[in-house]
Design an enzyme around this catalytic site. Sequence first.
Site, short mmCIF file in Angstrom:
data_model
loop_
_atom_site.label_atom_id
_atom_site.label_comp_id
_atom_site.label_asym_id
_atom_site.label_seq_id
_atom_site.Cartn_x
_atom_site.Cartn_y
_atom_site.Cartn_z
N CYS A 115 0.72 -1.13 0.11
CA CYS A 115 0.09 -0.06 -0.20
C CYS A 115 0.96 1.52 0.04
CB CYS A 115 -0.88 -0.04 1.31
SG CYS A 115 -1.83 -1.59 1.10
N HIS A 255 -3.09 7.28 2.76
CA HIS A 255 -3.78 5.86 2.36
C HIS A 255 -5.08 5.56 3.09
CE1 HIS A 255 -4.21 1.65 1.44
NE2 HIS A 255 -3.70 1.28 2.55
N ASN A 285 -10.18 -0.26 0.62
CA ASN A 285 -8.63 -0.19 0.74
C ASN A 285 -8.28 -0.81 -0.92
OD1 ASN A 285 -6.07 -0.72 0.97
ND2 ASN A 285 -6.19 -1.46 2.91
#
Length: 329
Positions: A115, A255, A285
């Site tokens: 990520c 994020h 996500n």
Amino acid sequence: MNLRPVGIIGTGKYVPERILSNADLEKMVDTTDEWIVTRTGMKERRIAADDQNTSDLAYEASIQALAAAGITAEQLDLIVVTTVTPDMPFPSTACIVQERLGAKHAAAFDLSAACAGFIYGLATASNYIATGMYKYVLVIGAETLSRITDYTDRNTCILFGDGAGAAVLGPVEEGYGIQSFELGADGTGADLLKIEGGGARCLTAADSGEEKRPFIYMNGREVFKFAVRIMGSAAEQALAKAGKTKEDIDLFIPHQANMRIIQSAIERLKLPEEKCVVNLPNYANTSAASIPLALAEAVEQGRLKRGDTVVLVGFGGGLTWGSTVLTWS
């Protein structure tokens, strides 16, 4: 050596059409909309069609980014795709995108930092431009996480979605563009967030009779504690390197992993919520696609103006983290 100032000169995004809502997940596993929203902030996520691959999502986002930058694919010198869900182990997804774009002069490779991948990609690309080796680099964060999600595991299947974001980097005026980076990794946490199946270890495991599942495994409690600690500190360190303070931040793009993690970061940075970009409820996500997707939406919505101080920060499996400070050009 005199380094050229480097900035983001064009952004783009793409998400698949199919929506998987919390109500849909209620029919698949033992969960509820209230439970998901309370613990994560997520309401829905996008899922790639059966005939869509990571390269397809990356391509669509790239077309937008190139148009926004006002350059053609043939002007690109390098393509970097950050992903944990490549089309295949090799060739790189970047090479597949290069061919489809017609970027015949561009080198191409994939980068894996989970990520935090897009921040790692920006750092890599910016150095090529700053040193004069290349002029234009396309950095893409793209994921089809639905392909590595176990939809019988209620702890992980609620968290992930598919999407892509892209940015074209190029030379900018002095005083603008990327001001600093903070990158880090802690391999002692590698087992906290991983996929055991699919790599070279899997072949050895097969010989020994062990099963290695090709799905995301996450120790949610430990990853949460790591994320809460690292998001704010990584942003603070990048700000210090840029000679700026928390008070200088005009827009914060974290994020999109969990609303509670985002909230803890903006509290640590003492930021009003309106300075933080959040699209988590819509996309969940999307790993390496998360930050560039949010950045592209912020640009679309007119939330960035010339001279703004922008902070991007992410964390992911590895464990990895990264942040960057930009003066928007």
